[in-house]
Design a protein around this motif. Structure first.
Motif, PDB file in Angstrom:
ATOM      1  N   LEU A  15       0.994  -1.078   0.129  1.00  0.00           N
ATOM      2  CA  LEU A  15       0.004   0.235  -0.034  1.00  0.00           C
ATOM      3  C   LEU A  15       0.754   1.328   0.070  1.00  0.00           C
ATOM      4  CD1 LEU A  15      -2.768  -1.013   2.481  1.00  0.00           C
ATOM      5  CD2 LEU A  15      -2.786  -1.167   0.110  1.00  0.00           C
ATOM      6  N   ARG A  16       2.178   1.078   0.110  1.00  0.00           N
ATOM      7  CA  ARG A  16       3.184   2.307   0.025  1.00  0.00           C
ATOM      8  C   ARG A  16       4.133   2.147  -1.266  1.00  0.00           C
ATOM      9  NH1 ARG A  16       8.236   3.790  -0.272  1.00  0.00           N
ATOM     10  NH2 ARG A  16       8.947   2.278   1.385  1.00  0.00           N
ATOM     11  N   ASP A  17       4.993   1.511  -1.072  1.00  0.00           N
ATOM     12  CA  ASP A  17       6.109   1.244  -2.144  1.00  0.00           C
ATOM     13  C   ASP A  17       5.320   0.754  -3.339  1.00  0.00           C
ATOM     14  OD1 ASP A  17       8.343   1.105  -3.483  1.00  0.00           O
ATOM     15  OD2 ASP A  17       9.640   0.685  -1.767  1.00  0.00           O
ATOM     16  N   GLY A  18       4.389  -0.413  -3.034  1.00  0.00           N
ATOM     17  CA  GLY A  18       3.846  -0.816  -4.154  1.00  0.00           C
ATOM     18  C   GLY A  18       2.872  -0.011  -4.912  1.00  0.00           C
ATOM     19  N   GLU A  19       2.424   0.899  -4.298  1.00  0.00           N
ATOM     20  CA  GLU A  19       1.398   1.777  -4.762  1.00  0.00           C
ATOM     21  C   GLU A  19       2.264   2.758  -5.560  1.00  0.00           C
ATOM     22  OE1 GLU A  19      -0.541   4.865  -2.438  1.00  0.00           O
ATOM     23  OE2 GLU A  19      -2.317   4.856  -3.786  1.00  0.00           O
ATOM     24  N   GLN A  20       3.461   2.759  -5.381  1.00  0.00           N
ATOM     25  CA  GLN A  20       4.338   3.653  -6.252  1.00  0.00           C
ATOM     26  C   GLN A  20       4.582   3.259  -7.476  1.00  0.00           C
ATOM     27  OE1 GLN A  20       6.655   5.173  -1.990  1.00  0.00           O
ATOM     28  NE2 GLN A  20       7.843   5.262  -4.073  1.00  0.00           N
ATOM     29  N   SER A  21       4.196   2.037  -7.964  1.00  0.00           N
ATOM     30  CA  SER A  21       4.335   1.384  -9.486  1.00  0.00           C
ATOM     31  C   SER A  21       3.241   2.226 -10.288  1.00  0.00           C
ATOM     32  CB  SER A  21       3.692   0.095  -9.447  1.00  0.00           C
ATOM     33  OG  SER A  21       4.436  -0.761  -8.437  1.00  0.00           O
ATOM     34  N   ASP A 173      17.893  -1.662  -0.236  1.00  0.00           N
ATOM     35  CA  ASP A 173      18.585  -1.568  -1.562  1.00  0.00           C
ATOM     36  C   ASP A 173      17.918  -0.999  -2.476  1.00  0.00           C
ATOM     37  OD1 ASP A 173      20.608  -2.218  -3.353  1.00  0.00           O
ATOM     38  OD2 ASP A 173      19.590  -4.266  -4.200  1.00  0.00           O
ATOM     39  N   THR A 174      17.609   0.315  -2.348  1.00  0.00           N
ATOM     40  CA  THR A 174      16.707   1.219  -3.003  1.00  0.00           C
ATOM     41  C   THR A 174      16.792   1.005  -4.643  1.00  0.00           C
ATOM     42  OG1 THR A 174      17.205   2.648  -1.412  1.00  0.00           O
ATOM     43  CG2 THR A 174      16.196   3.802  -3.303  1.00  0.00           C
ATOM     44  N   VAL A 175      18.004   0.751  -5.113  1.00  0.00           N
ATOM     45  CA  VAL A 175      17.937   0.809  -6.876  1.00  0.00           C
ATOM     46  C   VAL A 175      18.420  -0.587  -7.232  1.00  0.00           C
ATOM     47  CG1 VAL A 175      18.635   3.188  -6.818  1.00  0.00           C
ATOM     48  CG2 VAL A 175      20.598   1.627  -6.343  1.00  0.00           C
ATOM     49  N   CYS A 206      14.326  -4.716  -0.306  1.00  0.00           N
ATOM     50  CA  CYS A 206      15.005  -4.974  -1.500  1.00  0.00           C
ATOM     51  C   CYS A 206      14.340  -4.868  -2.821  1.00  0.00           C
ATOM     52  CB  CYS A 206      15.803  -6.541  -1.648  1.00  0.00           C
ATOM     53  SG  CYS A 206      16.510  -6.779  -0.189  1.00  0.00           S
ATOM     54  N   HIS A 207      14.851  -4.189  -4.045  1.00  0.00           N
ATOM     55  CA  HIS A 207      14.213  -3.625  -5.315  1.00  0.00           C
ATOM     56  C   HIS A 207      14.567  -4.723  -6.181  1.00  0.00           C
ATOM     57  CE1 HIS A 207      11.425  -0.442  -4.582  1.00  0.00           C
ATOM     58  NE2 HIS A 207      12.100  -0.196  -3.390  1.00  0.00           N
ATOM     59  N   ASN A 208      13.981  -4.792  -7.363  1.00  0.00           N
ATOM     60  CA  ASN A 208      14.199  -6.062  -8.143  1.00  0.00           C
ATOM     61  C   ASN A 208      14.829  -5.452  -9.517  1.00  0.00           C
ATOM     62  OD1 ASN A 208      13.932  -8.629  -8.358  1.00  0.00           O
ATOM     63  ND2 ASN A 208      12.176  -8.433  -9.505  1.00  0.00           N
ATOM     64  N   ASP A 209      15.487  -4.426  -9.347  1.00  0.00           N
ATOM     65  CA  ASP A 209      16.012  -4.005 -10.800  1.00  0.00           C
ATOM     66  C   ASP A 209      17.063  -5.004 -11.612  1.00  0.00           C
ATOM     67  OD1 ASP A 209      15.716  -0.730 -10.420  1.00  0.00           O
ATOM     68  OD2 ASP A 209      15.776  -1.946  -8.822  1.00  0.00           O
ATOM     69  N   LEU A 210      17.587  -5.795 -10.898  1.00  0.00           N
ATOM     70  CA  LEU A 210      18.512  -7.124 -11.463  1.00  0.00           C
ATOM     71  C   LEU A 210      17.939  -8.092 -11.226  1.00  0.00           C
ATOM     72  CD1 LEU A 210      21.972  -5.800 -10.606  1.00  0.00           C
ATOM     73  CD2 LEU A 210      20.925  -5.581 -12.934  1.00  0.00           C
ATOM     74  N   GLY A 211      16.656  -8.362 -10.840  1.00  0.00           N
ATOM     75  CA  GLY A 211      15.911  -9.557 -10.763  1.00  0.00           C
ATOM     76  C   GLY A 211      16.387 -10.350  -9.413  1.00  0.00           C
ATOM     77  N   ARG A 238       9.496   1.025 -10.145  1.00  0.00           N
ATOM     78  CA  ARG A 238      10.438   0.480 -11.210  1.00  0.00           C
ATOM     79  C   ARG A 238      10.069  -0.861 -11.567  1.00  0.00           C
ATOM     80  NH1 ARG A 238      13.740   3.025  -8.012  1.00  0.00           N
ATOM     81  NH2 ARG A 238      14.995   0.786  -7.659  1.00  0.00           N
ATOM     82  N   ALA A 239      11.412  -1.938 -11.189  1.00  0.00           N
ATOM     83  CA  ALA A 239      11.020  -3.243 -11.348  1.00  0.00           C
ATOM     84  C   ALA A 239      10.356  -3.980 -10.280  1.00  0.00           C
ATOM     85  CB  ALA A 239      12.321  -3.773 -11.683  1.00  0.00           C
TER      86      ALA A 239
END
Ligand code: KIV
Ligand code: ZN
Length: 449
Positions: A15-21, A173-175, A206-211, A238-239
């Motif tokens: 509801l916060r980071d997810g909502e930023q998609s 791991d923001t990016v 953790c963000h998923n930019d590199l999967g 992002r990812a």
């Protein structure tokens, strides 16, 4: 929970980071509906929003805090007084409120985004946590872009915020830049170096930019993190973020490697995934681990044959354990005769060997043309074969569900969503005696490849 299994706090930020998609923004009513499902799912913390971001987000956090009483409700705030005061205003009626304060710590962010020095960063972080702590006992601090921050400086910031009263240190791991071994080492460094760390929960975001978001989150847990921040279907900036369902099921399926427990009710996972997708209008990628519509679907003849003999051959978790009604065997050109004959039986037809060979040859030709053979196609094919070949005789009469299916086959088929509840006669319902192995089935398996 066994004595040696540590409990991992699941912090849901759908509801916060997810909502930023992009495309995933939700209104108050939608957020509230999903928050109820997250509660049923058993998450420990719901990050309900970023109250200073908008009036709507403030009201959504307030509404969730007022009615969802079991989990901790968190609200995000930048490291400044107006944000923290606004967050507290939204959260103050929660049964278990948490203020989540963040401030970037990497040189790139300090220099180009915030335009402050390292010393100023430490002072701002300390003051922000002190202020948050004056409102609320439960304060989480996140050094944004932690994985691109000089570890020495990161520990200095963390020392300051622990001293100021932070109860959770979340390492973002923001990016999506780190890799599992490196992230695990960073968590170990923090555990070794930060003063007072033994009284604080370490968290991974953790963000998923590199999967690698899920792998990184699991590496952090192995290194001593005891909270994981994640989202349903892995949505997020992002990812996206680490997917809740993947983190939880990895820990369950590979408990030999990850001896940790969570409070997640696995059977509610699929419902949460479907509800999110329905609310946002963003479909779940078909091959998405755990919640995608193909996660428990099998098309290859070898796989279908194995599944019919024993699902353990090709499934490492049961669909029911994550709330998916059942496995699906998809009839396509890769399917084998074993799966085809079982489907025919489910539709009320049994064929002798010659008849089945006949049907199978026609079926493969059809599958080559139309890709997926649905029940009504199969029924037409059976009827046609029956008309043109005397050998293709049903050994039993179609049962009444089959008659109903045949009747409905006349109407054009609209694409079916992945079923939410078991459908009578859905292909994939375990068959009586499906695990018995007959020599001719081995032949089917070869023939169907
Ligand atoms: O990715 C990030 O750094 C964040 C913080 C606000 C925790 O979402
Ligand atoms: Zn994030």
């Amino acid at each position: 929970m066994s004595a040696e299994q540590a409990r991992i706090t699941i912090f849901d930020t759908t509801l916060r980071d997810g909502e930023q998609s992009p495309g995933c923004s939700m209104n108050q009513q939608e957020k509230l509906r999903l928050a109820h499902q997250l509660d049923r799912l058993g998450v420990d913390v719901i990050e309900a929003g970023f109250p200073i971001a908008s009036e709507g987000d403030f009201e959504a956090v307030r509404a969730i805090a007022a009615v969802i009483r079991r989990p901790i409700i968190a609200g995000l705030a930048r490291a400044c007084a107006p944000d923290i005061e606004r967050a507290w205003d939204a959260l103050k009626d929660a049964a278990h409120p948490r203020i989540h304060v963040f401030l970037a710590t990497s040189d790139i962010h300090l220099q180009y985004k915030l335009r402050i020095t390292r010393d100023e960063c430490v002072a701002q972080a300390r003051e922000a946590v002190r202020l948050a702590k004056s409102f609320c006992d439960d304060v989480e601090f996140s050094p944004e872009d932690a994985t691109r921050t000089d570890p020495e400086f990161l520990c200095r910031v963390l020392d300051a915020v622990v001293e100021a009263g932070a109860t959770t240190l979340n390492i973002p791991d923001t990016v999506g830049y780190t890799v599992p071994s490196e992230f695990g080492e960073l968590i170990s460094t923090i555990r070794r170096r930060v003063k007072g760390i033994e009284n604080v929960t370490i968290s991974a975001h953790c963000h998923n930019d590199l999967g690698m978001a899920v792998a990184n989150a699991l590496a952090a847990v192995s290194a001593g993190a005891r909270q994981v921040e994640c989202t349903i279907n892995g949505i997020g900036e992002r990812a996206g973020n680490a997917a809740l369902e993947e983190v939880v099921m990895a820990m369950r399926v590979r408990s030999d490697r990850f001896a940790y427990e969570t409070g997640i009710v696995g059977e509610q996972i699929f419902a949460a995934s479907q509800m999110l997708s329905e609310i946002t209008g963003v479909p779940v990628q078909p091959n998405k681990a755990v919640t995608g519509r193909n996660a428990f679907a099998h098309e290859a003849g070898i796989h279908q044959d194995g599944m019919l003999k024993n699902p353990l051959t090709y499934e490492i978790m049961t669909p029911k354990s994550v709330g998916v009604p059942d496995s699906k065997l998809v009839l396509g050109k890769h399917s084998g005769r074993h799966a085809l004959s079982i489907r025919c039986e489910q539709l009320g037809y049994q064929f002798d060997r010659r008849a089945l060979d006949d049907i199978y040859r026609r079926f493969v030709r059809l599958a080559d043309k139309i890709k997926h053979v649905e029940d009504h196609h199969l029924l037409e094919l059976i009827r046609d074969t029956h008309k043109t070949s005397s050998s293709a005789t049903p050994l039993i009469e179609p049962s009444s569900p089959a008659r109903a299916a045949m009747a409905s086959a006349a109407a054009p088929e609209t694409p079916k969503p992945f079923p939410m509840v078991p459908l009578a006669g859905t292909f994939g319902v375990p068959l009586p005696g499906a695990t018995e192995h007959h020599p001719e089935q081995q032949e089917d398996y070869l023939w169907g490849v």
